[in-house]
Design a protein around this motif. Structure first.
Motif, short mmCIF file in Angstrom:
data_model
loop_
_atom_site.label_atom_id
_atom_site.label_comp_id
_atom_site.label_asym_id
_atom_site.label_seq_id
_atom_site.Cartn_x
_atom_site.Cartn_y
_atom_site.Cartn_z
N SER A 13 111.18 55.44 -73.65
CA SER A 13 112.23 56.40 -73.96
C SER A 13 113.16 55.75 -74.97
CB SER A 13 113.02 56.78 -72.70
OG SER A 13 113.81 55.67 -72.27
N PRO A 14 113.91 56.55 -75.74
CA PRO A 14 114.86 55.93 -76.67
C PRO A 14 115.85 55.00 -75.97
CG PRO A 14 114.51 58.22 -77.25
CD PRO A 14 113.81 58.01 -75.94
N ALA A 15 116.34 55.40 -74.81
CA ALA A 15 117.28 54.55 -74.08
C ALA A 15 116.60 53.25 -73.64
CB ALA A 15 117.84 55.29 -72.87
N LEU A 167 98.91 59.59 -83.67
CA LEU A 167 97.61 58.97 -83.39
C LEU A 167 97.80 57.66 -82.63
CD1 LEU A 167 94.53 58.88 -83.78
CD2 LEU A 167 94.94 57.74 -85.98
N VAL A 168 98.68 56.81 -83.13
CA VAL A 168 98.94 55.54 -82.45
C VAL A 168 99.56 55.79 -81.07
CG1 VAL A 168 100.27 53.39 -82.52
CG2 VAL A 168 99.14 54.24 -84.59
N ALA A 169 100.48 56.74 -80.99
CA ALA A 169 101.13 57.03 -79.70
C ALA A 169 100.13 57.48 -78.65
CB ALA A 169 102.21 58.09 -79.90
N SER A 170 99.06 58.12 -79.08
CA SER A 170 98.06 58.61 -78.13
C SER A 170 97.10 57.52 -77.66
CB SER A 170 97.24 59.75 -78.77
OG SER A 170 96.37 59.26 -79.79
N ARG A 171 97.11 56.38 -78.36
CA ARG A 171 96.12 55.34 -78.06
C ARG A 171 96.72 54.00 -77.66
NH1 ARG A 171 91.25 55.86 -80.76
NH2 ARG A 171 90.72 53.92 -79.65
N VAL A 172 97.99 53.80 -77.91
CA VAL A 172 98.61 52.50 -77.65
C VAL A 172 99.77 52.68 -76.67
CG1 VAL A 172 99.86 50.57 -78.67
CG2 VAL A 172 97.96 51.61 -79.92
N ASP A 173 99.68 52.02 -75.54
CA ASP A 173 100.69 52.16 -74.49
C ASP A 173 101.77 51.09 -74.64
OD1 ASP A 173 101.99 53.12 -72.27
OD2 ASP A 173 100.75 51.99 -70.85
N LEU A 174 102.51 51.20 -75.74
CA LEU A 174 103.59 50.26 -76.04
C LEU A 174 104.76 51.04 -76.63
CD1 LEU A 174 101.69 47.34 -77.84
CD2 LEU A 174 102.78 47.21 -75.59
N PRO A 175 105.97 50.50 -76.58
CA PRO A 175 107.08 51.11 -77.30
C PRO A 175 106.78 51.19 -78.79
CG PRO A 175 107.89 49.45 -75.77
CD PRO A 175 106.40 49.31 -75.81
N ILE A 176 107.17 52.31 -79.39
CA ILE A 176 106.86 52.54 -80.80
C ILE A 176 108.14 52.85 -81.57
CG2 ILE A 176 105.73 54.11 -82.43
CD1 ILE A 176 103.53 54.51 -80.36
N ILE A 177 108.28 52.18 -82.70
CA ILE A 177 109.34 52.47 -83.66
C ILE A 177 108.66 53.07 -84.89
CG2 ILE A 177 111.12 51.46 -85.16
CD1 ILE A 177 111.39 49.22 -83.01
N GLN A 197 109.93 55.97 -79.90
CA GLN A 197 111.15 55.84 -79.11
C GLN A 197 112.36 55.47 -79.97
OE1 GLN A 197 108.09 54.16 -77.76
NE2 GLN A 197 107.90 56.27 -77.06
N GLY A 198 112.09 55.13 -81.22
CA GLY A 198 113.16 54.78 -82.15
C GLY A 198 112.62 54.81 -83.56
N VAL A 199 113.47 54.50 -84.53
CA VAL A 199 113.05 54.55 -85.93
C VAL A 199 113.55 53.32 -86.68
CG1 VAL A 199 113.00 57.07 -85.99
CG2 VAL A 199 115.09 55.87 -86.68
N GLN A 200 112.86 53.06 -87.78
CA GLN A 200 113.29 52.02 -88.72
C GLN A 200 113.56 52.69 -90.06
OE1 GLN A 200 111.31 47.97 -89.23
NE2 GLN A 200 110.53 49.02 -91.04
N MET A 201 114.65 52.28 -90.71
CA MET A 201 114.99 52.83 -92.02
C MET A 201 115.14 51.70 -93.03
SD MET A 201 117.54 56.06 -91.27
CE MET A 201 118.87 55.18 -90.45
N GLY A 202 114.48 51.86 -94.17
CA GLY A 202 114.56 50.88 -95.24
C GLY A 202 115.27 51.42 -96.46
N THR A 203 114.67 52.41 -97.11
CA THR A 203 115.25 52.96 -98.33
C THR A 203 116.66 53.50 -98.09
OG1 THR A 203 113.05 53.51 -99.17
CG2 THR A 203 114.90 54.63 -100.20
N ARG A 204 116.87 54.11 -96.93
CA ARG A 204 118.21 54.63 -96.62
C ARG A 204 119.22 53.49 -96.54
NH1 ARG A 204 121.91 56.48 -97.67
NH2 ARG A 204 123.19 58.13 -96.80
N MET A 205 118.83 52.38 -95.94
CA MET A 205 119.73 51.23 -95.84
C MET A 205 119.91 50.53 -97.18
SD MET A 205 120.88 51.24 -92.81
CE MET A 205 120.51 51.77 -91.14
N LEU A 206 118.87 50.57 -98.00
CA LEU A 206 118.96 49.99 -99.34
C LEU A 206 120.09 50.62 -100.14
CD1 LEU A 206 115.94 49.35 -101.68
CD2 LEU A 206 117.80 50.76 -102.50
N THR A 207 120.33 51.92 -99.91
CA THR A 207 121.36 52.63 -100.66
C THR A 207 122.71 52.65 -99.96
OG1 THR A 207 120.75 54.76 -99.66
CG2 THR A 207 119.63 54.15 -101.71
#
Length: 317
Positions: A13-15, A167-177, A197-207
């Protein structure tokens, strides 16, 4: 790894992901070489998300300690395995108080065991289901699933986040970003629906306002449209998604580049867009202005919740 005595919120979960990372908000700043230093990472961590220090450059490694002058919040480190897989790196990270490590660009089996033995949580960046399964077998704590629309080094045959993430979420039982194409609340909400469960941002942080790069590059990204990046696969350079500058256009037309990656610091810090290639994600076309990191993170998290509520309301209408 969770510390004994910490709350055991379900990690899927995100939390739960936020608890695993030791943050309030399940957003991670991408470990962009030369950019992901103390200044940017501290701003992200102070805003309640997870700042990341890159360790490929000398400055990045020095910033592992300097960041402690700027924040008491958790900060992660990145190890690009193709460039830095010396076992002594584990001791360097431990001495700097790093508890979460993002590995990328290499075989996760090289460092995962050592890092986890040192009590660190390990996430590995993957661009395919095959690599996600390999990372899971290596014993990582989670994966960062990055679609081909993200900026930087890429496999030109890779899938988009919309395809790869579920696809990965359906096959890998691990937390996913989720990474690639994320810049705001609606895109974060979409990633959560697709299994992250969360996200990573690169280009948005670059700016962001706190990003150390020159305003010329920030303004070029902010002024870009959705067609303003190109997957560059030419002789002399690794395949990567970059901003469609005249330099990139010439390389694309000639099938080779007349500039190397050694010019990237000049591009980033003097604003000379002809000095090298500007790694940038397709999401540049959705970024309209430079904003403070705290505003980006706060608006993204609140916007994701609002987008999910709105979707539910429309479904129930």
């Amino acid at each position: 790894m969770p510390v004994d005595g910490e709350p055991t919120t379900p990690i899927r979960s995100p939390a739960g992901l936020a608890a695993l990372l030791g943050v309030r908000i399940p957003i991670v700043q991408a470990p962009m070489t030369y950019i992901a230093g103390a200044q940017l990472a501290a701003a992200v961590s102070n805003a309640g998300a997870l700042g990341v220090i890159e360790t490929t450059s000398t400055q990045g490694r020095e910033d592992l300690k300097r960041v402690r002058d700027l924040t008491d919040a958790p900060v992660a480190a990145n190890i690009a395995l193709a460039a830095r897989n010396d076992p002594s790196t584990v001791d360097v990270l431990a001495d700097a108080g790093i508890r979460t490590v993002i590995t990328s660009a290499g075989d996760p089996r090289v460092m995962t065991g050592r890092l986890r033995d040192a009590g660190m949580t390990v996430f590995h960046v993957v661009g395919s289901l095959r690599n996600a399964l390999k990372a899971a077998d290596a014993g990582v704590d989670g994966v960062i699933v990055e679609g081909v629309e993200g900026g930087g080094f890429k496999n030109p045959q890779a899938a988009s986040t919309l395809v790869l993430l579920p696809l990965v979420a359906s096959r890998v039982d691990l937390p996913i970003i989720a990474a690639g194409g994320i810049c705001d609340g609606p895109s974060m909400a979409a990633a959560l629906v697709l299994g992250a469960q969360g996200v990573q941002m690169g280009t948005r942080m670059l700016t962001s306002a706190e990003s150390p790069i020159h305003d010329n590059l920030k303004n070029a990204v902010v002024g870009a449209d959705e067609t303003a990046t190109v997957m560059l696969s030419v002789r002399g350079l690794p395949t990567m998604r970059v901003l469609r500058t005249p330099t990139a256009e010439r390389a694309l037309a000639a099938g080779r580049s007349d500039v190397g990656l050694d010019g990237i610091p000049t591009l980033y810090f003097t604003g000379d867009l002809a000095a090298s290639m500007a790694n940038t994600g397709q999401v540049a076309g959705r970024i309209g202005r430079v904003e403070a990191v705290a505003d980006i993170i706060g608006q993204t998290w609140a916007g994701a919740r609002a987008a999910l509520d709105d979707a539910r309301a429309r479904l129930d209408a």
